[in-house]
Design an enzyme around this catalytic site. Sequence first.
Site, PDB file in Angstrom:
ATOM      1  N   ASP A 264       2.836   8.020  -0.092  1.00 13.60           N
ATOM      2  CA  ASP A 264       1.640   7.178  -0.025  1.00 13.60           C
ATOM      3  C   ASP A 264       1.871   5.855  -0.745  1.00 13.60           C
ATOM      4  OD1 ASP A 264      -0.137   8.984   1.363  1.00 13.60           O
ATOM      5  OD2 ASP A 264      -0.208  10.165  -0.463  1.00 13.60           O
ATOM      6  N   GLY A 265       2.464   5.916  -1.932  1.00 16.22           N
ATOM      7  CA  GLY A 265       2.708   4.698  -2.693  1.00 16.22           C
ATOM      8  C   GLY A 265       3.672   3.764  -1.992  1.00 16.22           C
TER       9      GLY A 265
END
Length: 372
Positions: free
Chosen positions: A144-145
């Site tokens: 996600d990051g």
Amino acid sequence: MLGDFGADVIKIEHPLRGDPSRGHGPLKDGVSLTWKQLGRNKRAAAIDLSTAQGQEAMRRILADADVLIENFRPGTLERWNLGPDTLLDLNPRLVIARVTGFGQMGPRAHEPGFGTLAEAMSGFAAMTGQPDGPPTLPPLALADGIAGLATGFAIMLAIAHRAETGRGQIVDTAIIEPILTLLGPQITFYEALGIVPRRHGNRSDKNAPRNIYRSRDGRWLAVSTSAQSIAERVVTLVGRSDLVAQEWFRSGHGRVQHVDELDEAVGSWIAGRDAKEVVDAFVEAEAAITPVYDISDIVRDPQYEALGTIVRMPDPDLGMVAMQNVMFRLSETPGAVRWAGRPLGADTDEVLREAGFEAEEIAGMRTAGVIR
């Protein structure tokens, strides 16, 4: 990240449910600490986009917006009469960033997708862990990051294009792709040589010695020798300068073939000394080493302190809250953490007033449950 550097970010949440991250992780006094960090520098508006009134409110907010970022499954915005065609007719300069697990096309496009699936599907988990252990997922939202970084970069490219043409465009980020890119040339290796990456634990398949070693006083220390000169300094420091003359030592690939011998040389030398002595010796030799930190080490570390990596700010809910500072430093346009995550719906009225709504309209929408 965009908010950290001055963007006016409005977070749109459901009036009752809010963002799921408001319920993630530990709470303090009933307040989500996760949201305090993830929601920083965002104004919080709560609008039910499944209603006609909520959709109209969203269109009015987007009429002069620069960017829309959404992570619903494909087709959701279209079902709400907020699809890209509609929005670009309304605001041709709008950049629409669509972040989904699997992208906007393909056989899995409509499946729910999260970072965990991307970490598994990208090959990351298969490459991570001990050689005799199972595939290993990261203990954080890694995919996600990475997708967030990639999308921020894509948005800035789209804005640069708009500066030249006056036209917005659609960004399509599939969470499964940015992490795959960061894993390096594994596709190239496989197509050319049939190599399937395997787990190496803390070792590397590109250079050696590279590992986590334990000192006499029980500290774990990470050593890297990505540069040839550093590898030579490390083995010389640990009393094995004879290895430098070996033909195989002249490349990372060659050193990997002798990783057991190199790990034994470095590991036994470190095991006979306390961590401070080891680190001091490596620093003196201009070799690369650092202790393995946990968060208690990070908040006390002088290098992080010098960089200003941790920022502490007053917060109306918690009194004071600490978190990572902005990700990098710009000499002319430095960013800042201006506030931590706001309560659900804290800025709804302000956002709607800016979009042209009168007080009576806002009150009516609140009575109808469209906003909070």
